[in-house]
Design an enzyme around this catalytic site. Structure first.
Site, PDB file in Angstrom:
ATOM      1  N   GLY A 296      73.971 160.552  58.314  1.00  0.00           N
ATOM      2  CA  GLY A 296      72.900 161.388  57.766  1.00  0.00           C
ATOM      3  C   GLY A 296      71.612 160.630  57.536  1.00  0.00           C
ATOM      4  O   GLY A 296      71.672 159.468  57.147  1.00  0.00           O
ATOM      5  N   PRO A 297      70.476 161.241  57.792  1.00  0.00           N
ATOM      6  CA  PRO A 297      70.245 162.609  58.249  1.00  0.00           C
ATOM      7  C   PRO A 297      70.333 162.793  59.768  1.00  0.00           C
ATOM      8  O   PRO A 297      70.140 163.894  60.257  1.00  0.00           O
ATOM      9  CB  PRO A 297      68.828 162.904  57.751  1.00  0.00           C
ATOM     10  CG  PRO A 297      68.159 161.571  57.710  1.00  0.00           C
ATOM     11  CD  PRO A 297      69.233 160.567  57.405  1.00  0.00           C
ATOM     12  N   GLU A 319      79.383 161.727  58.097  1.00  0.00           N
ATOM     13  CA  GLU A 319      78.475 161.609  56.960  1.00  0.00           C
ATOM     14  C   GLU A 319      79.202 162.143  55.732  1.00  0.00           C
ATOM     15  O   GLU A 319      79.768 163.226  55.764  1.00  0.00           O
ATOM     16  CB  GLU A 319      77.186 162.415  57.242  1.00  0.00           C
ATOM     17  CG  GLU A 319      76.321 162.698  56.040  1.00  0.00           C
ATOM     18  CD  GLU A 319      75.859 161.457  55.268  1.00  0.00           C
ATOM     19  OE1 GLU A 319      75.384 160.483  55.878  1.00  0.00           O
ATOM     20  OE2 GLU A 319      76.000 161.472  54.019  1.00  0.00           O
ATOM     21  N   CYS A 415      68.199 149.302  56.358  1.00  0.00           N
ATOM     22  CA  CYS A 415      66.728 149.321  56.361  1.00  0.00           C
ATOM     23  C   CYS A 415      66.258 148.524  55.152  1.00  0.00           C
ATOM     24  O   CYS A 415      65.365 148.929  54.427  1.00  0.00           O
ATOM     25  CB  CYS A 415      66.156 150.734  56.399  1.00  0.00           C
ATOM     26  SG  CYS A 415      66.560 151.714  54.980  1.00  0.00           S
TER      27      CYS A 415
HETATM   28  C1  LIG Z   1      70.892 154.654  55.618  1.00  0.00           C
HETATM   29  S1  LIG Z   1      71.554 156.243  55.672  1.00  0.00           S
HETATM   30  C2  LIG Z   1      71.876 156.444  57.393  1.00  0.00           C
HETATM   31  C3  LIG Z   1      70.667 156.879  58.192  1.00  0.00           C
HETATM   32  C4  LIG Z   1      71.054 157.422  59.558  1.00  0.00           C
HETATM   33  N1  LIG Z   1      71.841 156.474  60.314  1.00  0.00           N
HETATM   34  C5  LIG Z   1      69.855 157.857  60.364  1.00  0.00           C
HETATM   35  O1  LIG Z   1      69.413 157.085  61.231  1.00  0.00           O
HETATM   36  O2  LIG Z   1      69.363 158.969  60.173  1.00  0.00           O
HETATM   37  C6  LIG Z   1      73.175 156.020  55.056  1.00  0.00           C
HETATM   38  C7  LIG Z   1      73.990 157.283  55.039  1.00  0.00           C
HETATM   39  O3  LIG Z   1      75.361 156.939  54.800  1.00  0.00           O
HETATM   40  C8  LIG Z   1      75.943 157.954  54.023  1.00  0.00           C
HETATM   41  N2  LIG Z   1      77.170 157.414  53.395  1.00  0.00           N
HETATM   42  C9  LIG Z   1      77.300 156.697  52.275  1.00  0.00           C
HETATM   43  N3  LIG Z   1      78.572 156.374  52.050  1.00  0.00           N
HETATM   44  C10 LIG Z   1      79.289 156.885  53.069  1.00  0.00           C
HETATM   45  C11 LIG Z   1      80.674 156.890  53.395  1.00  0.00           C
HETATM   46  N4  LIG Z   1      81.560 156.287  52.605  1.00  0.00           N
HETATM   47  N5  LIG Z   1      81.066 157.540  54.502  1.00  0.00           N
HETATM   48  C12 LIG Z   1      80.169 158.167  55.304  1.00  0.00           C
HETATM   49  N6  LIG Z   1      78.841 158.188  55.042  1.00  0.00           N
HETATM   50  C13 LIG Z   1      78.401 157.562  53.942  1.00  0.00           C
HETATM   51  C14 LIG Z   1      74.848 158.294  53.045  1.00  0.00           C
HETATM   52  O4  LIG Z   1      75.069 159.563  52.462  1.00  0.00           O
HETATM   53  C15 LIG Z   1      73.607 158.254  53.931  1.00  0.00           C
HETATM   54  O5  LIG Z   1      73.343 159.507  54.465  1.00  0.00           O
END
Ligand SMILES: C[S@@+](CC[C@H](N)C(=O)[O-])C[C@H]1O[C@@H](n2cnc3c(N)ncnc32)[C@H](O)[C@@H]1O
Length: 488
Positions: A296-297, A319, A415
């Site tokens: 996400g997103p 996600e 990031c």
């Molecule tokens: C940095 S963001 C990722 C951004 C995404 N890769 C993009 O380019 O749009 C990290 C995401 O990991 C999700 N997240 C956190 N813990 C997680 C878990 N245990 N399993 C799956 N997703 C997770 C968060 O809700 C968040 O949406």
């Protein structure tokens, strides 16, 4: 048109006291600052609906909207510096000033010290605003403080308040470039590993870049659109990513058909490079099952899905938060090839170990690499946040290594350039790897630099750190790991 004759204007001596003049731009800026302050809202989410409302109800035009945006972003970005100046000019400690009064003062300080608005206009418009939203008493206080602030320009205030640059460089840079001191320190550690403090120019260039609004970059999702389709209105090709187009002259991405149809999107070039690097990593054997474990997103998932379709591979996008999983599904809608989005926890996998050939975990982090985009973020973050994310970052990398097959590749991305979220995580997980079922399986750290051909300043490897001041991207971090080529 109303053709009725108007009564002549006359100045009558018994006119009642003038009511505060309504200034929709500053009222809107104040409202946005209050929302950010009071509700921990994000300026980039609060502002667009406020602007849309003011365009409808107050007739705000493009210039007004640009000024309101600049006032909100500039005030938030330089908040720490303005607090120091206000603290030096008020007759009471900063903590004793009501938050709405402080917001008005910061807005005034920004107009005086950070814009070209003439001094008298900055003071009088802010005092009028104070009269309207706070009342006569606080307006007098605002007037007195702003008059003291206006006695010096920003440079003079910094010279007055900051310690000499060579005595305490971090504190000096923190005040001059409006970053919390711990963030300056962390960024400097990331820029010059090993605690050296020789590259003053480098850290200063980075802090300056953090204070500039990034240009909007688009991604042409391969197989769905071509960069050429997006090269309109003075847009330029990306610097590094073959899929990128930079809107150097601004413009509304939503006006482009390819963006509206999801064939292209808004995406920083650093994010594009990271997703493409996973795909460029050499791999022997099957290459059909890809996993995005933190989707996400959905920006990187959309690029991965497009690249996967071009190679006959499929993507599983996972996600944890359902509303963000819905965003991912929306971004992937209409994409060619095979992809599936699920709301699930990657640290409690529903798939069998060794199910995937390539895995991305773009883990949750402090976001210290994307300060350009979120003006308030630097003041909200605390050093303790690093500890909060640390176990999850390690767990996600561990599970990514279990999810990939022997010989397959994992990309660990953040990031943030903070060493505690980048190299330390990879080193810790690799150090324990292969020691049992609670640890990650054995893996090898592979050189990520060749996966970003043509990109300069990639350091000594094997990992890669991108920088706003060197690459014009967010400060994305990437480590590539190959699971040991043996059954466990
Ligand atoms: C940095 S963001 C990722 C951004 C995404 N890769 C993009 O380019 O749009 C990290 C995401 O990991 C999700 N997240 C956190 N813990 C997680 C878990 N245990 N399993 C799956 N997703 C997770 C968060 O809700 C968040 O949406």
């Amino acid at each position: 048109m109303n053709d009725r004759p108007r009564p002549a204007r006359s100045r009558r001596p018994d006119r009642p006291p003038r009511r505060p003049r309504r200034d929709p731009v500053r009222l809107l800026a104040f409202e946005a600052l209050r929302a950010v302050d009071e509700r921990d809202a994000y300026a980039n989410l609060v502002l667009p609906p406020l602007l849309a409302r003011a365009r409808r109800s107050e007739g705000l035009d493009d210039r007004d909207a640009a000024l309101a945006t600049e006032l909100v972003y500039g005030t938030l970005r330089r908040q720490g510096t303005y607090d120091a100046v206000i603290g030096a000019c008020a007759d009471r400690p900063l903590r004793g000033i009501d938050p709405p009064v402080l917001d008005v003062l910061s807005l005034g300080a920004h107009q005086l010290l950070g814009t070209r608005i003439p001094r008298h206009a900055a003071v009088s418009s802010t005092v009028e605003l104070a009269r309207m939203v706070l009342g006569e008493g606080p307006a007098k206080f605002v007037n007195a403080v702003l008059r003291r602030i206006s006695a010096r320009d920003l440079e003079e205030w910094i010279d007055h308040l900051a310690p000499p640059a060579d005595r305490d460089p971090e504190e000096y840079l923190a005040l001059r470039h409006a970053h919390p001191r711990w963030v300056v320190s962390a960024l400097w550690d990331a820029l010059e590993p090993g605690g050296r403090r020789t590259d003053r120019e480098g850290i200063e260039a980075l802090l300056i870049a953090d204070n500039e609004r990034p240009e909007v970059t688009l991604v042409a999702r391969p197989g769905r659109s071509e960069p050429e389709e997006l090269l309109v209105g003075g847009a330029l090709p990306g610097r590094w990513s073959p899929h990128a187009v930079r809107l150097v002259e601004g413009g509304d991405p939503g006006a482009l058909p390819a963006v509206r149809e999801g064939r292209a999107g808004v995406q920083d070039e650093g994010s594009q490079l990271v997703a493409a690097a996973l795909v460029a990593a050499p791999l022997e054997g099957p290459d059909t099952r890809w996993l995005d474990g933190c989707a996400g997103p959905g920006g990187k998932a959309a690029l991965l899905a497009a690249l996967a379709a071009g190679r006959g591979a499929g993507l599983l996008a996972v996600e944890r938060r359902p509303h963000r999983a819905r965003l991912v599904a929306g971004v992937l809608e209409g994409a060619p090839g095979v992809q599936l989005t699920v709301a699930a926890d990657t640290t409690r996998p529903a798939w069998r170990p060794a199910s995937f050939d390539r895995v991305l975990v773009d883990v949750p982090c402090t976001g210290l690499g994307a300060l350009r985009r979120r003006p308030e973020a630097r003041w909200r973050r605390r050093p303790e946040d690093l500890e909060r994310f640390a176990p999850l970052q390690r767990a996600l990398l561990r599970e990514a290594l279990w999810a990939v097959r022997p010989g397959g590749v994992v990309a660990y991305a953040t990031c943030s350039p903070h060493p505690a979220e980048t190299r330390a995580v990879v080193e810790d997980v690799l150090a324990e790897a292969g020691t049992g079922p609670a640890a990650a399986p054995a893996a090898e750290w592979i050189d990520a630099r060749p996966t970003m051909p043509g990109v300069p300043h990639l350091g000594a490897g094997p990992d890669v750190q991108l920088w706003p001041h060197l690459h014009g991207t967010d400060a994305m971090y990437l480590a590539l790991l190959r699971r040991a080529d043996r059954a466990l």
